[in-house]
Design an enzyme around this catalytic site. Structure first.
Site, PDB file in Angstrom:
ATOM      1  N   HIS A  86      13.191  28.235  40.142  1.00 52.91           N
ATOM      2  CA  HIS A  86      12.347  27.143  40.617  1.00 52.91           C
ATOM      3  C   HIS A  86      10.880  27.530  40.572  1.00 52.91           C
ATOM      4  CE1 HIS A  86      10.882  24.112  43.654  1.00 52.91           C
ATOM      5  NE2 HIS A  86      11.700  23.366  42.937  1.00 52.91           N
ATOM      6  N   CYS A  87      10.599  28.794  40.805  1.00 52.57           N
ATOM      7  CA  CYS A  87       9.206  29.272  40.864  1.00 52.57           C
ATOM      8  C   CYS A  87       8.520  29.226  39.514  1.00 52.57           C
ATOM      9  CB  CYS A  87       9.159  30.703  41.390  1.00 52.57           C
ATOM     10  SG  CYS A  87       9.895  30.936  43.014  1.00 52.57           S
ATOM     11  N   ILE A  88       9.271  29.211  38.418  1.00 49.19           N
ATOM     12  CA  ILE A  88       8.639  29.278  37.098  1.00 49.19           C
ATOM     13  C   ILE A  88       8.684  27.940  36.373  1.00 49.19           C
ATOM     14  CG2 ILE A  88       9.176  31.734  36.941  1.00 49.19           C
ATOM     15  CD1 ILE A  88      11.310  31.083  34.867  1.00 49.19           C
TER      16      ILE A  88
ATOM     17  N   GLY B 286      11.938  33.041  41.450  1.00 47.52           N
ATOM     18  CA  GLY B 286      13.194  32.651  40.841  1.00 47.52           C
ATOM     19  C   GLY B 286      12.971  31.520  39.852  1.00 47.52           C
TER      20      GLY B 286
END
Length: 340
Positions: A331-333, A329
């Protein structure tokens, strides 16, 4: 020197991201183009609040700049995938000298998964630290940035299937993991969740990252993903997560206040698998919250909760369905570099 990871709501110097390139995560030209447009939308949303640097693979910088726009900076380094939260450094600060440093966790493709490539990504933390001009602290622990969340006052959230999983750290005890985490992050209290969401153990999953399950909103306050529908496997998983968090205390001895954020109404994804759509993969940037959206009836409800939690910040929803299809999502990138 003692280094500490600041909380995400502390001021940022900039945000770092990685540009999607051809790999198994984005298997077709159409999927890759869609991913690049989704990543670019996040970068532009964050850029409203702070500088953004996107690392691109060699030869991809011109196409990236066309989608990112002139205000987003780019840098070129060899890449395998595009999840900067996990492959990039975890920035830490010495509270006495105000020196910035970067933790370089050992990266093995989210537990050496068959689809993953990490020949280049295992070097990206050092590469970003070099671009930022800060020293690197290596760690033997296999870990990723999406597998930790701190309150800035000594508490860290972890999941047993990540740091204690045989795919990452066979032979490590809970005590050894905590000692290494605390040494690198300046924390003193770990709150362990047993596992992540059900969908996170499928194709392109991380085997249980915490940053889609729970996150600190401020010291003593945690936002937690809950699945209201009892037919979904995450219903029981998230009920257990909330029970554990409500029974926990932080490093200062305070009981945690848990703010439950209901999952979007969609129970399955575009391929018919159980969806792990979660609003708890938001990103806090300077004066802003970039929030996952899913064209779902609960998007507005989630945005309202985040506006109440962060009254001094502008909440910007960005469609995250394409990013979730790749295994993560917003936050992951993204990865924050604290301001000194």
């Amino acid at each position: 020197m003692t280094f500490r990871m600041p909380p995400e709501w502390a001021p940022h110097e900039r945000t770092w991201m990685a540009w999607p390139g051809p790999n198994p995560t984005f298997a077709t030209p159409a999927e890759l183009d869609e991913a690049r447009r989704a990543w670019a939308a996040v970068a532009r949303a964050v850029r409203r609040f702070e500088p953004v640097t996107v690392v691109t693979g060699p030869g991809q910088e011109e196409g990236a700049r066309a989608l990112l726009g002139p205000e987003v900076e780019t840098a070129v380094r060899p890449l395998d995938d595009a999840w900067m939260r996990d492959i990039g450094p975890t920035f830490v600060v010495d509270p006495d000298t105000r020196e910035l440093a970067a933790v370089d966790w050992t990266f093995n493709g989210w537990g050496a998964q068959g689809w993953a490539r990490w020949e280049h990504d295992r070097h990206i933390a050092k590469g970003v630290a070099g671009l930022a001009g800060v020293p690197v602290h290596g760690s033997p622990l296999v870990n990723e940035g999406g597998a930790i969340h701190v309150d800035g006052e000594g508490t860290v959230l972890l999941t047993e299937t990540v740091q204690l999983g045989k795919e990452r750290n066979p032979g490590w005890t809970r005590e050894a993991v905590e000692a290494e985490i605390h040494a690198r992050l300046g924390t003193g209290k770990a709150i362990w969740l047993p596992r992540g969401l059900a969908g996170d153990y499928g194709t392109y999953g991380t085997l249980g990252h915490v940053d889609i399950v729970a996150a600190f909103a401020r010291p003593g306050v945690v936002v937690a993903h809950v699945q209201p529908d009892p037919s979904h496997p995450d219903h029981e998983i998230t009920r257990e997560t909330v029970r554990i968090l409500r029974a926990a205390t932080d490093a200062g001895g305070r009981p945690l206040e848990v703010v439950e954020i209901p999952a979007p109404t969609a129970l399955t994804d575009a391929e018919g698998a159980w969806a792990d759509f979660s609003y708890i993969n938001h990103y806090l940037c300077n004066d802003g919250v970039v929030l996952c959206a899913f064209d779902d009836p609960r998007d507005d409800e989630a945005a309202a909760v985040f506006r109440d939690l962060f009254p001094g910040r502008t909440v910007t929803p960005v469609d995250a369905r394409t990013i979730f299809a790749g295994g993560g999502g917003i936050h992951c990138i993204t990865q924050q570099q604290p301001r000194i």
